[in-house]
Design a protein around this motif. Structure first.
Motif, PDB file in Angstrom:
ATOM      1  N   SER A   1      -2.233   3.615   4.910  1.00 48.63           N
ATOM      2  CA  SER A   1      -3.378   3.394   4.025  1.00 48.63           C
ATOM      3  C   SER A   1      -3.921   1.980   4.237  1.00 48.63           C
TER       4      SER A   1
ATOM      5  N   GLU B   1       6.735   2.752   5.364  1.00 42.74           N
ATOM      6  CA  GLU B   1       5.839   3.054   6.479  1.00 42.74           C
ATOM      7  C   GLU B   1       6.484   2.895   7.854  1.00 42.74           C
TER       8      GLU B   1
ATOM      9  N   MET C   1       0.835  -1.184   0.000  1.00 41.37           N
ATOM     10  CA  MET C   1       0.000   0.000   0.000  1.00 41.37           C
ATOM     11  C   MET C   1       0.879   1.246   0.000  1.00 41.37           C
ATOM     12  N   THR C   2       0.499   2.221  -0.786  1.00 42.15           N
ATOM     13  CA  THR C   2       1.246   3.459  -0.863  1.00 42.15           C
ATOM     14  C   THR C   2       0.593   4.513  -0.003  1.00 42.15           C
ATOM     15  N   HIS C   3       1.405   5.238   0.720  1.00 44.44           N
ATOM     16  CA  HIS C   3       0.881   6.306   1.572  1.00 44.44           C
ATOM     17  C   HIS C   3       1.798   7.507   1.435  1.00 44.44           C
TER      18      HIS C   3
ATOM     19  N   GLU D   1     -10.355   5.260  14.136  1.00 43.01           N
ATOM     20  CA  GLU D   1      -9.252   5.761  13.329  1.00 43.01           C
ATOM     21  C   GLU D   1      -8.523   6.843  14.124  1.00 43.01           C
TER      22      GLU D   1
END
Length: 413
Positions: A35, A25, A1-3, A339
């Motif tokens: 993400s 990350e 996943m790209t963040h 979150e």
């Protein structure tokens, strides 16, 4: 996943392309900065499982060659080897090539080596320094392998696969095993290095008894071929064991008079992260048969995702689908967080019932008292059969008990 955070967001198309390969990350908070959905391994149960299975194998006088096709994650291969594993088992030649490129030098291909293109990979691996073992179960395959490796000026160690009626590959009777062993022994490009099997294809009433009998058949044939002088190595290998019945195979090898003459090798793969389904149930069977083992393996793999929509009373749609988590059983909600919340403040998922999944959506029936659910809530889901979750991800996050990302690992499917 790209963040990308606001201060690291790419500003050109080429930067976006590079960023799409995935960020690491490291040091980020899973509940705030990563993400989702994301596949996650927890360090504490992972470390426990690595040590537990290595100790189990050693107590039974066996080597451990974990099946790498479960994870295809070289960082995990390294952890397994550092913990004492004898080698890594793989299912295909491209998997062997990927593992060797990342430092695994002893490779056990638990499948027949067929096809000239695959044989060329095997030749290249051996020339590069790999110690490669493959399986065979037929004379035509033996003839072709003998020709290829004789022409290459190499000797390929082969293991005869011992099968069962109605199963997949493998010699069906002991006469076939003996005849194939003699064929191998006569070919200069090959050397008979042992026997291989997989007890997971053994079915029927009283499976435990049938699996013990299958293990004993492996051992009996091993002794028989050794007595005939057909092995071409000093300590022939006998190998079996998935992640469900490894205790029975280990006991059969331990009690089979192998010490000092042979090399018993266990090949479980799913143990490294265990699961919340199929293998959790199998582990209960192991502990019931072997109460001396006390605590067994711990689930280490979860997929974290967020509530995407609350479209009607009693229904939550989670941004998690068949493309994110193994689907041989519906995923199990384990714990929920706000979150940006704290790991010390979990929220309840009691009574949550996953009813179905689509490619990118999971339908969750909520109990009447679930009044605090919000869009954006983060849920950790447990999977069944980790092989079918790993292969959906190119990056896997390793986290500590506080859900801080320690490392991010690439997979090589």
């Amino acid at each position: 996943m790209t963040h990308f955070t606001s201060d690291t967001a790419p500003t050109t198309a080429s930067a976006w392309k590079d960023g799409h390969k995935g960020t690491r990350e490291t040091g980020r908070d899973l509940l705030t900065d990563v993400s989702l959905p994301a596949a996650v391994i927890q360090e504490a149960p992972l470390a426990h499982n690595l040590a537990w299975m290595q100790a189990f194998a050693e107590r039974h006088g066996a080597k451990l060659a974990p099946h790498g096709k479960t994870t295809m994650t070289p960082a995990l291969f390294r952890r397994q080897l550092e913990a004492g594993a004898w080698g890594i088992t793989l299912a295909t030649l491209p998997q062997c090539r990927a593992a060797f490129a990342e430092g695994a030098t002893r490779l056990l291909l638990a499948n027949q080596l067929i096809g000239r293109a695959n044989m060329a990979i095997a030749v290249a691996l051996i020339r590069a320094g790999a110690e490669l073992y493959v399986t065979v179960d037929g004379h035509d395959n033996v003839a072709e392998l003998g020709e290829v490796f004789d022409e290459a000026g190499l000797t390929l160690p082969v293991l005869i696969e011992v099968g069962v009626a109605g199963g997949r590959c493998g010699c069906r009777d002991d006469g076939q095993i003996a005849a194939l062993a003699r064929d191998i022994a006569a070919r200069p490009g090959l050397t008979l290095a042992g026997l291989e099997g997989y007890e997971g294809v053994v079915h029927g009433d009283d499976p435990a008894a049938r699996i013990r009998a299958y293990g004993e058949r492996l051992v009996e044939n091993l002794h028989r071929l050794a007595d005939e002088g057909l092995f071409g190595v000093a300590s022939p290998i006998v190998t079996a064991s998935g992640s469900a019945w490894y205790d029975l195979i280990a006991e059969t090898f331990r009690d089979g008079g192998l010490e000092g003459r042979f090399t018993p090798v266990l090949r479980p793969g799913c143990y490294v992260v265990h699961d919340h389904g199929l293998y959790r149930e199998a582990q209960r069977g192991v502990l019931a048969r072997r109460p001396d083992l006390h605590e067994g393996l711990r689930p280490a793999l979860t997929v974290y995702a967020q509530v995407q929509s609350l479209p009607e009373p009693g229904l939550a749609i989670v941004a998690l689908g068949k493309r994110d988590i193994g689907g041989d059983r519906l995923p199990e909600p384990l714990v929920r967080y706000r979150e940006g919340g704290r790991v010390e403040a979990p929220l309840s998922v009691a009574g949550w019932d996953v009813t179905r999944q689509m490619d990118q959506h999971t339908f969750v029936a909520l109990p009447e008292d679930a009044k605090d659910v919000k869009v954006g809530d983060v849920i950790a889901f447990g999977a069944s059969h980790p092989c079918l979750t790993f292969d959906k991800w190119r990056l896997i996050h390793l986290v500590d008990d506080g859900l801080t990302v320690i490392d991010t690992w690439e997979t090589y499917f």
